[in-house]
Motif scaffolding. Structure first.
Motif, short mmCIF file in Angstrom:
data_model
loop_
_atom_site.label_atom_id
_atom_site.label_comp_id
_atom_site.label_asym_id
_atom_site.label_seq_id
_atom_site.Cartn_x
_atom_site.Cartn_y
_atom_site.Cartn_z
N LEU A 70 53.23 26.00 66.73
CA LEU A 70 54.21 24.61 65.98
C LEU A 70 53.02 24.67 64.79
CD1 LEU A 70 56.49 23.29 66.51
CD2 LEU A 70 54.78 21.50 67.81
N VAL A 71 54.42 24.29 64.11
CA VAL A 71 54.57 23.28 62.70
C VAL A 71 54.85 22.00 62.63
CG1 VAL A 71 54.58 24.07 59.87
CG2 VAL A 71 53.65 26.03 61.41
N ILE A 72 54.74 21.57 62.39
CA ILE A 72 55.19 19.79 61.90
C ILE A 72 55.70 20.33 60.28
CG2 ILE A 72 54.66 17.23 61.84
CD1 ILE A 72 55.19 19.24 64.96
N THR A 73 56.69 19.53 60.19
CA THR A 73 56.96 20.09 58.79
C THR A 73 58.42 19.74 58.58
OG1 THR A 73 56.50 21.34 55.88
CG2 THR A 73 57.58 21.73 58.51
N SER A 74 58.63 18.54 57.52
CA SER A 74 60.01 18.43 56.54
C SER A 74 60.57 19.50 55.84
CB SER A 74 60.11 17.59 55.75
OG SER A 74 60.04 15.96 56.66
N ASP A 75 59.44 20.54 55.33
CA ASP A 75 59.51 21.01 53.97
C ASP A 75 60.48 22.35 54.21
OD1 ASP A 75 58.84 23.36 52.09
OD2 ASP A 75 57.76 21.78 51.65
N ILE A 76 61.60 22.70 54.03
CA ILE A 76 62.16 23.24 54.75
C ILE A 76 62.02 25.48 54.17
CG2 ILE A 76 64.57 24.52 54.55
CD1 ILE A 76 64.95 21.77 55.68
N PRO A 77 61.45 25.54 52.67
CA PRO A 77 61.37 26.60 52.76
C PRO A 77 59.97 27.22 53.61
CG PRO A 77 61.55 25.59 50.72
CD PRO A 77 61.66 24.44 51.72
N LEU A 78 58.98 26.07 53.84
CA LEU A 78 57.84 26.68 54.63
C LEU A 78 58.35 27.23 56.44
CD1 LEU A 78 54.99 26.24 55.68
CD2 LEU A 78 54.94 24.34 55.25
N ALA A 79 59.23 25.72 56.74
CA ALA A 79 59.89 26.04 58.03
C ALA A 79 60.55 27.42 58.16
CB ALA A 79 61.31 25.07 58.09
N ASN A 80 61.54 28.25 57.56
CA ASN A 80 61.58 29.19 57.28
C ASN A 80 60.84 29.93 57.33
OD1 ASN A 80 64.78 31.42 56.55
ND2 ASN A 80 63.36 31.38 54.89
N ASP A 81 59.42 29.99 55.70
CA ASP A 81 58.20 31.30 56.50
C ASP A 81 57.89 31.18 57.47
OD1 ASP A 81 59.45 31.77 53.12
OD2 ASP A 81 57.53 30.31 52.49
N VAL A 82 57.56 29.86 58.20
CA VAL A 82 56.93 30.22 59.85
C VAL A 82 57.51 30.79 60.67
CG1 VAL A 82 57.00 27.85 61.46
CG2 VAL A 82 55.94 27.68 59.16
N LEU A 83 59.43 30.34 60.65
CA LEU A 83 60.67 30.80 61.24
C LEU A 83 59.89 32.70 61.69
CD1 LEU A 83 62.99 28.69 61.14
CD2 LEU A 83 61.52 29.44 63.32
N ASP A 84 60.73 33.07 59.77
CA ASP A 84 59.93 34.61 60.01
C ASP A 84 58.82 35.13 60.27
OD1 ASP A 84 62.52 34.44 58.59
OD2 ASP A 84 61.81 34.84 56.51
N ASN A 85 57.03 34.10 60.61
CA ASN A 85 56.52 35.11 60.86
C ASN A 85 56.48 34.69 62.83
OD1 ASN A 85 55.46 35.85 58.67
ND2 ASN A 85 54.72 33.66 58.49
N GLY A 86 56.93 34.08 63.60
CA GLY A 86 57.27 33.68 64.14
C GLY A 86 57.35 32.58 65.00
N GLY A 87 56.80 31.32 64.65
CA GLY A 87 56.27 30.61 64.52
C GLY A 87 57.13 29.52 64.91
N GLN A 88 57.20 28.20 65.45
CA GLN A 88 58.20 27.42 65.89
C GLN A 88 58.25 25.94 64.61
OE1 GLN A 88 58.47 26.49 70.49
NE2 GLN A 88 56.79 26.57 69.74
N VAL A 89 59.48 25.01 64.82
CA VAL A 89 59.48 24.46 63.34
C VAL A 89 59.75 23.21 64.18
CG1 VAL A 89 60.04 23.59 60.73
CG2 VAL A 89 59.21 25.54 61.46
N LEU A 90 58.83 21.96 64.26
CA LEU A 90 59.77 20.55 64.05
C LEU A 90 59.17 19.55 63.19
CD1 LEU A 90 60.65 18.54 66.72
CD2 LEU A 90 58.29 18.01 67.38
N THR A 91 60.61 19.14 62.44
CA THR A 91 60.40 18.21 61.92
C THR A 91 60.15 16.64 61.89
OG1 THR A 91 62.37 16.35 61.92
CG2 THR A 91 62.27 18.79 60.55
N PRO A 92 59.03 15.68 61.69
CA PRO A 92 58.23 14.18 61.55
C PRO A 92 59.74 13.69 62.52
CG PRO A 92 57.12 15.40 59.78
CD PRO A 92 58.84 16.14 59.89
N HIS A 93 61.02 13.64 62.21
CA HIS A 93 62.25 13.22 62.27
C HIS A 93 62.93 14.06 64.12
CE1 HIS A 93 62.17 10.29 59.33
NE2 HIS A 93 61.91 11.47 58.30
N GLY A 94 62.28 14.75 64.44
CA GLY A 94 62.68 15.41 66.01
C GLY A 94 63.46 16.24 66.08
N ILE A 95 63.79 16.90 64.77
CA ILE A 95 65.34 18.08 64.71
C ILE A 95 64.05 19.42 65.15
CG2 ILE A 95 66.42 19.41 62.59
CD1 ILE A 95 66.72 16.86 61.30
#
Length: 149
Positions: A70-95
Motif C-alpha cells: 500500500l502506498v500513501i500519496t497524493s501524487d497521481i503519476p506515482l499512484a499510476n506507477d504503483v498500480l502498474d506494479n500491483g500495489g494499492q494506493v490511498l491518498t491522505p484524503h481517503g481516496i
C-alpha cells in the motif's frame, strides 16, 4: 504487505494514523522523504531519506513497492506507477485509486499541467490546497482500515 508513505506532503494527522495502524496490524511502514521526519519509535516503522531532487522520493517508492503493498500519496503519476506494479494506493484524503479511476485522474492532471505551462491557467486564481479537515481524517482512517487488516 508493506505500507509506503510519500512523507513530504503527508499531513501529520495521517502520519499518526498510519503509525497506529501499522502497530495494531503488525504491518511494516516506511516513510520516504527528502529530509528526515520524526516518526514513532517502533521496529515496524522506519524512515528512509532520499537525495534532494524532483520526484526522488516518488522514484524510490515506485522502484521498491511490491505487489500487494500500500502506498500513501497524493501524487497521481506515482499512484499510476504503483498500480502498474500491483500495489494499492490511498491518498491522505481517503481516496482509493485503482484501475477504474487512475487514468482519468492522470489525464486531468496532465491537462492542468499543460494549461499551467502554456500560461492558459492563471495560478493566482487558484486557491491552493484546503486545510486537512476532520472529514479528511475520517475518510483516510476508513480507507486505511479497509486496505490494511
Amino acid at each position: 504487505m508493506k505500507i509506503w508513505i510519500d512523507a513530504d506532503a503527508c499531513p501529520v494527522v495521517a502520519k499518526d494514523l498510519i503509525c497506529k495502524t501499522a502497530e495494531r496490524t503488525q504491518t511494516q511502514a516506511v516513510f520516504v522523504a527528502n529530509q528526515p521526519i520524526k516518526v514513532r519509535k517502533s521496529p515496524l516503522i522506519s524512515m528512509t531519506v532520499v537525495p534532494s531532487g524532483f520526484d526522488k522520493a516518488d522514484d524510490y517508492i515506485a522502484e521498491n513497492v511490491a505487489e500487494g503493498d500500500l502506498v500513501i500519496t497524493s501524487d497521481i503519476p506515482l499512484a499510476n506507477d504503483v498500480l502498474d506494479n500491483g500495489g494499492q494506493v490511498l491518498t491522505p484524503h481517503g481516496i482509493i485509486y485503482d484501475a477504474n479511476n487512475i487514468k482519468q485522474k492522470l489525464n486531468a492532471r496532465d491537462f492542468m499541467d499543460t494549461m499551467r505551462s502554456t500560461g492558459m491557467l492563471d495560478l493566482t486564481q487558484m486557491g491552493g490546497q484546503k486545510p486537512y479537515s476532520d472529514k479528511d481524517k475520517k475518510a483516510f482512517a476508513d480507507g486505511l482500515n479497509k486496505l490494511v487488516r
